[in-house]
Write an enzyme that holds these catalytic residues in place. Sequence first.
Site, PDB file in Angstrom:
ATOM      1  N   ASP A   1      -0.273   1.889   8.489  1.00 38.34           N
ATOM      2  CA  ASP A   1      -0.753   1.109   9.648  1.00 38.34           C
ATOM      3  C   ASP A   1       0.203   1.128  10.829  1.00 38.34           C
ATOM      4  OD1 ASP A   1      -3.083   0.358   8.391  1.00 38.34           O
ATOM      5  OD2 ASP A   1      -2.186  -1.430   7.493  1.00 38.34           O
TER       6      ASP A   1
ATOM      7  N   ASP B   1       2.485  -0.927  11.549  1.00 41.68           N
ATOM      8  CA  ASP B   1       2.439  -2.277  12.136  1.00 41.68           C
ATOM      9  C   ASP B   1       3.683  -3.116  11.826  1.00 41.68           C
ATOM     10  OD1 ASP B   1       1.977  -2.545   9.454  1.00 41.68           O
ATOM     11  OD2 ASP B   1       0.300  -3.928   9.647  1.00 41.68           O
TER      12      ASP B   1
ATOM     13  N   ARG C   1       0.754  -4.877  -5.744  1.00 40.92           N
ATOM     14  CA  ARG C   1       0.941  -6.169  -5.084  1.00 40.92           C
ATOM     15  C   ARG C   1       1.105  -7.178  -6.214  1.00 40.92           C
ATOM     16  NH1 ARG C   1      -0.523  -4.720   0.275  1.00 40.92           N
ATOM     17  NH2 ARG C   1      -2.017  -3.017   0.250  1.00 40.92           N
TER      18      ARG C   1
ATOM     19  N   THR D   1       4.248   2.254   5.787  1.00 40.07           N
ATOM     20  CA  THR D   1       2.846   1.824   5.759  1.00 40.07           C
ATOM     21  C   THR D   1       2.064   2.675   6.745  1.00 40.07           C
ATOM     22  OG1 THR D   1       1.310   0.085   6.488  1.00 40.07           O
ATOM     23  CG2 THR D   1       3.579  -0.142   7.211  1.00 40.07           C
TER      24      THR D   1
ATOM     25  N   ASP E   1       5.808  -5.412   5.667  1.00 36.42           N
ATOM     26  CA  ASP E   1       6.560  -6.645   5.909  1.00 36.42           C
ATOM     27  C   ASP E   1       6.424  -7.652   4.773  1.00 36.42           C
ATOM     28  OD1 ASP E   1       3.974  -7.190   6.541  1.00 36.42           O
ATOM     29  OD2 ASP E   1       4.371  -7.943   8.563  1.00 36.42           O
TER      30      ASP E   1
ATOM     31  N   GLY F   1       0.833  -1.209   0.000  1.00 36.93           N
ATOM     32  CA  GLY F   1       0.000   0.000   0.000  1.00 36.93           C
ATOM     33  C   GLY F   1       0.863   1.251   0.000  1.00 36.93           C
TER      34      GLY F   1
ATOM     35  N   ARG G   1      -6.701  -3.190   9.255  1.00 38.87           N
ATOM     36  CA  ARG G   1      -7.332  -4.510   9.219  1.00 38.87           C
ATOM     37  C   ARG G   1      -6.895  -5.362  10.403  1.00 38.87           C
ATOM     38  NH1 ARG G   1      -6.329  -5.485   3.500  1.00 38.87           N
ATOM     39  NH2 ARG G   1      -7.892  -4.056   2.732  1.00 38.87           N
TER      40      ARG G   1
HETATM   41  P1  ATP Z   1       1.111  -3.122   3.378  1.00 38.94           P
HETATM   42  O1  ATP Z   1       1.493  -3.029   4.823  1.00 38.94           O
HETATM   43  O2  ATP Z   1       0.744  -1.823   2.786  1.00 38.94           O
HETATM   44  O3  ATP Z   1       0.108  -4.207   3.093  1.00 38.94           O
HETATM   45  P2  ATP Z   1       3.117  -4.938   2.416  1.00 38.94           P
HETATM   46  O4  ATP Z   1       4.482  -4.744   1.868  1.00 38.94           O
HETATM   47  O5  ATP Z   1       3.010  -5.769   3.658  1.00 38.94           O
HETATM   48  O6  ATP Z   1       2.476  -3.505   2.582  1.00 38.94           O
HETATM   49  P3  ATP Z   1       1.961  -7.081   0.820  1.00 38.94           P
HETATM   50  O7  ATP Z   1       0.881  -7.053  -0.196  1.00 38.94           O
HETATM   51  O8  ATP Z   1       1.839  -8.003   1.963  1.00 38.94           O
HETATM   52  O9  ATP Z   1       2.182  -5.558   1.278  1.00 38.94           O
HETATM   53  O10 ATP Z   1       3.339  -7.456   0.086  1.00 38.94           O
HETATM   54  C1  ATP Z   1       3.751  -6.745  -1.059  1.00 38.94           C
HETATM   55  C2  ATP Z   1       4.258  -7.716  -2.090  1.00 38.94           C
HETATM   56  O11 ATP Z   1       5.414  -8.399  -1.593  1.00 38.94           O
HETATM   57  C3  ATP Z   1       3.293  -8.832  -2.464  1.00 38.94           C
HETATM   58  O12 ATP Z   1       2.338  -8.415  -3.399  1.00 38.94           O
HETATM   59  C4  ATP Z   1       4.234  -9.868  -3.032  1.00 38.94           C
HETATM   60  O13 ATP Z   1       4.594  -9.532  -4.351  1.00 38.94           O
HETATM   61  C5  ATP Z   1       5.469  -9.707  -2.147  1.00 38.94           C
HETATM   62  N1  ATP Z   1       5.462 -10.712  -1.065  1.00 38.94           N
HETATM   63  C6  ATP Z   1       4.742 -10.703   0.069  1.00 38.94           C
HETATM   64  N2  ATP Z   1       4.981 -11.796   0.824  1.00 38.94           N
HETATM   65  C7  ATP Z   1       5.886 -12.528   0.135  1.00 38.94           C
HETATM   66  C8  ATP Z   1       6.550 -13.787   0.359  1.00 38.94           C
HETATM   67  N3  ATP Z   1       6.326 -14.500   1.458  1.00 38.94           N
HETATM   68  N4  ATP Z   1       7.420 -14.234  -0.588  1.00 38.94           N
HETATM   69  C9  ATP Z   1       7.646 -13.517  -1.698  1.00 38.94           C
HETATM   70  N5  ATP Z   1       7.058 -12.332  -1.977  1.00 38.94           N
HETATM   71  C10 ATP Z   1       6.198 -11.832  -1.076  1.00 38.94           C
END
Ligand code: ATP
Length: 336
Positions: free
Chosen positions: A137, A139, A76, A135, A107, A15, A181
């Site tokens: 959040d 978090d 994503r 982020t 993360d 995000g 969430r």
């Molecule tokens: P937010 O806190 O805004 O949700 P985020 O970085 O946690 O941010 P995610 O959608 O969980 O957002 O992860 C971003 C992208 O990272 C995913 O769309 C995917 O491409 C990659 N990703 C997440 N988890 C994994 C994993 N375990 N292995 C490989 N790639 C991953």
Amino acid sequence: MSREIKRIGVLTSGGDAPGMNACVRAVVRTATNHGIECVGIRRGWSGLINSDFVPLNGNSVAHIINKGGTILYTARCAEFMNPEGRAKAINTCKLLGLDSIVAIGGDGTFRGALALSRQIAESGQKLSVVGVPATIDNDIGCSNYTIGFDSACNTAIEAIDKLRDTMQSHERCSVVEVMGRHAGFLALYVGISVGATAVLIPERELDFQNDVVEKIRRARLAGTTHFMIVVAEGVGKAYDIAKRIEEEVGIDPRVTVLGHIQRGGAPTARDRETASRMGYRAVQVLLEDTGNRVIGTRGGDILDIEMEEALNMVKPLQMYRYEVLENLTQGARFRT
Ligand code: ATP
């Protein structure tokens, strides 16, 4: 330890959060000052898979420190979750000659970075990755603070202050849904800052009678004629909460879902400054060659933590903040 770095890939993923641009700027400017080239990878990990990139230099990141969103776009990417997808990303790394990546996001983004680094290592090559937490959040376990949180709080507060004016005039109850969430940081900070009657967060099991109904009643008995209920989206839909309030308290609440508005807007001073320091540190960490790391804050200082360790860290919501909120609500205690 130190090493020579030739080319850093920088990307934003997950995000979007206000301050991401300030961080991209800091990474590019710091790298450029060290004679390191930078390549902006667009649309998060999917940009690495699809070879979707833009060369960046000091000039290309001018005038973005004040801008919300991300000039690199974000996405994503399900394909990156599997080794075949990452194999395509590895080809792009080889093609562009990337020896390091700065991944700005949450993360999930860091898990992706670690998986990529490990998969490249299997072929005997080295790709260092550094994660920067961004982020709204807030978090991320290893960091007290994440880029974007302050801006999102301020956006929500500004909107709720406006709602309060009209709720006060009509003596109404407002139910406002904010993002979060799995984490209630945003809802709780915002709730304290607007003087909410009640805040509902995912970290606390909902006891509707005590957490909502009684609080509205007590506030009413203490003389309040308008009520503000802040709901983190992880608790449930604001419309459902409003319906229960109507049924159990006999008032007709108005619902506002702040939604994506919380993600937009110019970053606050705190987010610009933190993003700048984190981006600067990310490049220093790559130069120090201490392995895959995540940047964080503790007590206002910037630090870096080994990536796997960082991913295993959890950050519980400090429940004393909830206590603060409860104690400051009008009619929180019956006065005898
Ligand atoms: P937010 O806190 O805004 O949700 P985020 O970085 O946690 O941010 P995610 O959608 O969980 O957002 O992860 C971003 C992208 O990272 C995913 O769309 C995917 O491409 C990659 N990703 C997440 N988890 C994994 C994993 N375990 N292995 C490989 N790639 C991953």
